[in-house]
Write an enzyme that holds these catalytic residues in place. Structure first.
Site, PDB file in Angstrom:
ATOM      1  N   TYR A 193      -4.491  -9.843  12.831  1.00  0.00           N
ATOM      2  CA  TYR A 193      -5.484  -8.649  13.310  1.00  0.00           C
ATOM      3  C   TYR A 193      -4.604  -7.393  12.961  1.00  0.00           C
ATOM      4  CZ  TYR A 193      -3.254  -8.823  18.044  1.00  0.00           C
ATOM      5  OH  TYR A 193      -2.536  -8.830  19.134  1.00  0.00           O
ATOM      6  N   CYS A 194      -6.015  -6.521  12.543  1.00  0.00           N
ATOM      7  CA  CYS A 194      -5.493  -5.086  12.131  1.00  0.00           C
ATOM      8  C   CYS A 194      -4.376  -4.848  11.184  1.00  0.00           C
ATOM      9  CB  CYS A 194      -5.309  -4.053  13.248  1.00  0.00           C
ATOM     10  SG  CYS A 194      -5.286  -2.368  13.172  1.00  0.00           S
TER      11      CYS A 194
END
Length: 269
Positions: free
Chosen positions: A137-138
Site C-alpha cells: 500500500y502507498c
C-alpha cells in the site's frame, strides 16, 4: 548541523486525529523561518489515513464502510499520495528541515536524508533496501524493505522554506491484517477495476521491523536508536505553544472541512 528540536506527541486519542497533520505543517513553516531542524514523532489509534486520490475511488462510500467494519477510523489527510495505516505498532516520523540545508534542494535529496538517518542506526545493519514495492500500500520510489518485504514508506511535504520528510514505519503488530484493511478499501471502492490506477495491494508484500530483526524491537527502541544518531534537544513540553497559534487552529479547521467528505459519504449510505 544545528541541534534538532524534538517534539514527541506519543499516542494521540481518537479525538485528536487531525492534530499531527496540522502540527506538521506549522512545524515545517517554523523550520524554514528559523533555519531549524525538527524531529516529530506521533502515533494514532487504529486509523486508515487516506490521500486525496483515495477520495476519488468510484464507490468511496462503500469503501469507507468496509474499513469501518474492520474497526478502523478514517482520516483524509492534507496531501496527495495514497492510503496508509496508523495504529499502536506504527511509528510516524518526520524529519523537518529548512530548504537551505538541502545542498541541491531536490526532492530525492530530502528522501535520502531520511534513509541516511535510519541507516545510521542498528537497523542499517539489517540490509535495508530502497525501491518501490508495487503491490504494497502507498508504493513509492523510496519504499524501505528488508528481504524484499516493505517495512516503511516515505512522503514529503514542502511549505514555504521548510521541508517535511515523513516516514511511516511498521515496527510491530499484524502487518498482514493492515494490508488486508487497505486491500479491502480498494476492492470495495474499485470493484472490477481493482488494481487499475491504484495499487493491487498484496498483504504478503509487507512486514514489520520487529519480524525482520534478530533483536526485539519496539516503538521506544526505535525512538532511542534514531535519537542516538542525531544531536537533539527535547522540546516536547513546549508543544502547547504551537497548539495556541492561530495558524495551527486554521490548519485544524481545514482538516475538519476536508474530512466532511468522509462524513457526507457515510451519511449517504
Amino acid at each position: 548541523m544545528k541541534e534538532a528540536l524534538l517534539f514527541d506527541q506519543g499516542m494521540l486519542s481518537e479525538n485528536d486525529l487531525f492534530n499531527p497533520f496540522a502540527l506538521t505543517d506549522v512545524l515545517t513553516e517554523f523550520s524554514g523561518e528559523q533555519n531549524q531542524t525538527i524531529i516529530h514523532f506521533w502515533q494514532l489509534p487504529q486509523t486508515l489515513i487516506l490521500g486525496m486520490k483515495d477520495s476519488r475511488v468510484p464507490y468511496f462510500d462503500q469503501a469507507l464502510r468496509a474499513v469501518q467494519a474492520k474497526k478502523y477510523r478514517l482520516v483524509l489527510r492534507n496531501a496527495g499520495g495514497l492510503g496508509v495505516i496508523s495504529d499502536p505498532g506504527i511509528l510516524n516520523i518526520s524529519l523537518i528541515l529548512p530548504k537551505d540545508s538541502l545542498l541541491k534542494g531536490s526532492i530525492d535529496e530530502g528522501y535520502q536524508a531520511m534513509v541516511d538517518w535510519l541507516t545510521a542506526t542498528r537497523f542499517g545493519e539489517l540490509g535495508l533496501e530502497v525501491g518501490e514495492v508495487a503491490d504494497s500500500y502507498c508504493p513509492g520510489k523510496f519504499d524501505l524493505s528488508i528481504n524484499g518485504k516493505k517495512i516503511a514508506g516515505i512522503a514529503q511535504r514542502r511549505i514555504k522554506d521548510g521541508v517535511a520528510i515523513m516516514l511511516y514505519l511498521s515496527v510491530t503488530g499484524d502487518q498482514t491484517f493492515r494490508g488486508e484493511v487497505v486491500r479491502t478499501f480498494y476492492q470495495s471502492g474499485l470493484k472490477d477495476s481493482f488494481g487499475n490506477d491504484y495499487p493491487p495491494v498484496n498483504p504478503a508484500s509487507m512486514t514489520t521491523l520487529n519480524d525482520q530483526s534478530p533483536f526485539e524491537v519496539s516503538i521506544p527502541v526505535v525512538k532511542t536508536e534514531l535519537l542516538q544518531a542525531i544531536d537533539y534537544r527535547d522540546q516536547t513540553a513546549e508543544l502547547k505553544q504551537f497548539y495556541q497559534l492561530t495558524e495551527y487552529q486554521r490548519r485544524i479547521e481545514k482538516m475538519q472541512q476536508r474530512n466532511l467528505l468522509i462524513q457526507e459519504a457515510l451519511n449517504d449510505l
